[in-house]
Motif scaffolding. Structure first.
Motif, mmCIF file in Angstrom:
data_model
loop_
_atom_site.group_PDB
_atom_site.id
_atom_site.type_symbol
_atom_site.label_atom_id
_atom_site.label_comp_id
_atom_site.label_asym_id
_atom_site.label_seq_id
_atom_site.Cartn_x
_atom_site.Cartn_y
_atom_site.Cartn_z
ATOM 1 N N ASP A 191 -9.708 -0.394 -29.577
ATOM 2 C CA ASP A 191 -10.043 0.248 -28.307
ATOM 3 C C ASP A 191 -9.615 1.707 -28.268
ATOM 4 O OD1 ASP A 191 -11.141 -2.050 -27.387
ATOM 5 O OD2 ASP A 191 -9.449 -2.649 -26.158
ATOM 6 N N GLU A 207 -4.597 -11.488 -36.394
ATOM 7 C CA GLU A 207 -5.688 -10.866 -35.658
ATOM 8 C C GLU A 207 -5.985 -9.491 -36.263
ATOM 9 O OE1 GLU A 207 -7.507 -11.845 -32.559
ATOM 10 O OE2 GLU A 207 -6.934 -13.650 -33.644
ATOM 11 N N PRO A 210 -6.292 -3.810 -32.997
ATOM 12 C CA PRO A 210 -7.122 -3.383 -31.864
ATOM 13 C C PRO A 210 -7.783 -2.042 -32.154
ATOM 14 C CG PRO A 210 -4.780 -3.093 -31.372
ATOM 15 C CD PRO A 210 -4.855 -3.835 -32.676
ATOM 16 N N ALA A 263 -1.536 -10.241 -30.096
ATOM 17 C CA ALA A 263 -2.681 -9.478 -29.588
ATOM 18 C C ALA A 263 -2.703 -9.478 -28.058
ATOM 19 C CB ALA A 263 -3.979 -10.068 -30.143
ATOM 20 N N TRP A 264 -2.390 -10.638 -27.447
ATOM 21 C CA TRP A 264 -2.404 -10.731 -25.984
ATOM 22 C C TRP A 264 -1.332 -9.830 -25.366
ATOM 23 C CZ3 TRP A 264 -5.944 -13.034 -22.905
ATOM 24 C CH2 TRP A 264 -5.624 -13.220 -21.559
ATOM 25 N N GLY A 287 -2.008 -5.930 -25.983
ATOM 26 C CA GLY A 287 -3.060 -5.389 -25.131
ATOM 27 C C GLY A 287 -2.625 -5.225 -23.689
ATOM 28 N N ARG A 288 -1.902 -6.210 -23.150
ATOM 29 C CA ARG A 288 -1.475 -6.136 -21.747
ATOM 30 C C ARG A 288 -0.297 -5.196 -21.565
ATOM 31 N NH1 ARG A 288 -5.206 -9.281 -23.781
ATOM 32 N NH2 ARG A 288 -6.668 -9.838 -22.134
ATOM 33 N N GLY A 303 0.156 -2.494 -23.328
ATOM 34 C CA GLY A 303 -0.414 -1.157 -23.385
ATOM 35 C C GLY A 303 -1.005 -0.756 -22.051
ATOM 36 N N ALA A 304 -1.704 -1.683 -21.408
ATOM 37 C CA ALA A 304 -2.292 -1.399 -20.096
ATOM 38 C C ALA A 304 -1.212 -1.159 -19.050
ATOM 39 C CB ALA A 304 -3.205 -2.543 -19.676
#
Length: 434
Positions: free
Chosen positions: A121, A116, A119, A419-420, A423-424, A426-427
């Protein structure tokens, strides 16, 4: 003549970008010629390097003349004046775009090998090319990274004509050019060596950058108490791990599963810790009823997660479950427990249907990955996703069967999972102040 070659140009350009060092930066080179320049910038800024995939749309009768450009995510930029002057109609434009999008997809597979893209963001994204002429490609690149969530876009080139920033229409937040000479006709006139950059060089530079940034990983054999037996496990922790993924293996499998170990290694390379362990003892694994006892397996997975939440080196890390085949049911069952606080779940070729009504109680964002040729399991996953009330997605790997044995299939699984989780996690970390 200003630059010996693209490496020289990259070093000179990097000297003008020192103010970005220390920020959360990612450097994106425009293939192919922009990547050697970007590699020098990325090294100077100690930042990750990737490609920003865009393609020029050449006028059919004069392919060297750009009537626009396209990028990933469906981005398209057109030069209406050139389209009008060249008399290009909608049918001709569509034919050129279709051809170039096929090239774009092939380049993505070639350069990233199923990984991937990084990111974007909220990050500072430095878009680099070996020079700017019409600006169509650079404009498309800026729009691609803006659509990807970039917080600040820097467009940096070694050479560009006077007034070049006006061609960007404010798409870049910051622009840097090492030289803006008089008499600009073409980028190549300002290089002593401007030979075409081969694809092999692009791939080598990207892999070299990834290898340089790959974290060191510590492997530890652990014993996990789960309320009765003590289970053997392998804990792998990269430096400054961004989270921990616990693996729930399918029936007849365990911590030595080559497929799960391959996925775990990819997650480690992405900066995530992994815990592979046997959900059953050796004697228990011989009992077929226990192999398919989803509540039992889910309970042990939940206890292992609780153990990791307080363990040395793993305490406080966001946690997630990666379930394969029947292990996916155990992962989802555990994630539906009222006290479970995992941040994400990923299922590989899973049987989420075996979690039954528990699916409605899952709160963790869930990604279901299925092979395109695994039709029975694909149908089961589609129906299971309808029951999920949490954030969820279904990713289908084209041409892959149940075991993802096809070339590149398992690598795509690993990239999707990384990637999944990243991202989660990090949140989750941001939400808890970690």
């Amino acid at each position: 003549m200003f630059f010996a070659d693209r490496v020289d140009a990259g070093r000179r350009l990097a000297a003008l970008l020192g103010h970005l060092k220390g920020r959360d930066v990612v450097v994106l080179g425009l293939p192919r010629g922009g990547v050697p320049v970007a590699a020098e910038v990325a090294e100077a800024l100690a930042a990750p390097l990737d490609v920003c995939l865009v393609r020029k749309l050449g006028v059919p009768s004069r392919p060297e003349l750009a009537m626009g450009a396209i990028g990933e995510g469906g981005v398209r930029v057109l030069n209406e004046r050139i389209l009008r002057d060249a008399g290009v109609d909608a049918r001709e434009l569509a034919a050129v775009e279709e051809r170039e999008r096929a090239v774009l997809a092939a380049r993505a597979r070639l350069y990233r090998g199923g990984r991937e893209p990084p990111p974007l963001d909220g990050r500072t994204v430095v878009v680099v090319d070996d020079g700017l002429a019409t600006g169509a490609t650079a404009l498309a690149a800026c729009r691609v990274v803006r659509a990807g969530g970039a917080g600040w876009i820097v467009l940096a080139v070694p050479v560009a004509p006077h007034g070049w920033t006006a061609r960007l229409g404010g798409e870049a937040d910051e622009t840097v050019a090492a030289r803006t000479p008089d008499g600009f006709a073409a980028v190549g006139q300002f290089y002593r060596d401007f030979d075409q950059t081969p694809d092999a060089e692009v791939v080598t530079l990207l892999e070299r950058s990834r290898a340089a940034r790959r974290p060191a990983v510590r492997h530890t054999a652990v014993r996990i108490p789960v309320g009765g037996p003590v289970l053997a496990g392998d804990l792998a922790l990269p430096d400054e791990a961004g989270g921990l993924v616990l693996f729930a293996h399918g029936s007849g499998s365990g911590r030595h599963s080559p497929r799960n170990r391959a996925v775990a290694a990819a997650l480690n390379g992405a900066g995530l810790g992994t815990l592979l362990f046997d959900l059953l003892t050796e004697d228990e694994a011989a009992d077929r009823e226990r192999v398919f006892d989803t509540p039992l397996l889910a309970g042990r997975l939940a206890r292992a997660s609780a153990w990791a939440a307080l363990g040395p080196g793993t305490e406080g890390l966001p946690r997630g479950y990666f379930g394969a085949s029947t292990g996916a049911a155990a992962a989802l069952w555990a994630a539906a427990e009222p006290g479970d606080d995992v941040a994400a779940v990923v299922s590989r070729g899973g049987r989420p249907d075996l979690a039954g009504e528990r699916l409605t109680g899952v709160r963790a964002p869930t990604l279901l990955i299925v092979g395109g040729r695994d039709e029975p399991v694909l149908g089961l996953n589609r129906r299971a996703r309808e029951l999920l009330r949490c954030e969820s997605d279904l990713a289908v790997v084209p041409g892959a069967g149940h075991l993802f044995e096809e070339p590149g299939a398992l690598e795509e699984v690993a990239a999707l999972a990384a990637a999944w989780f990243a991202g989660r996690f990090g949140a989750a970390a941001g939400g808890t102040g970690q």
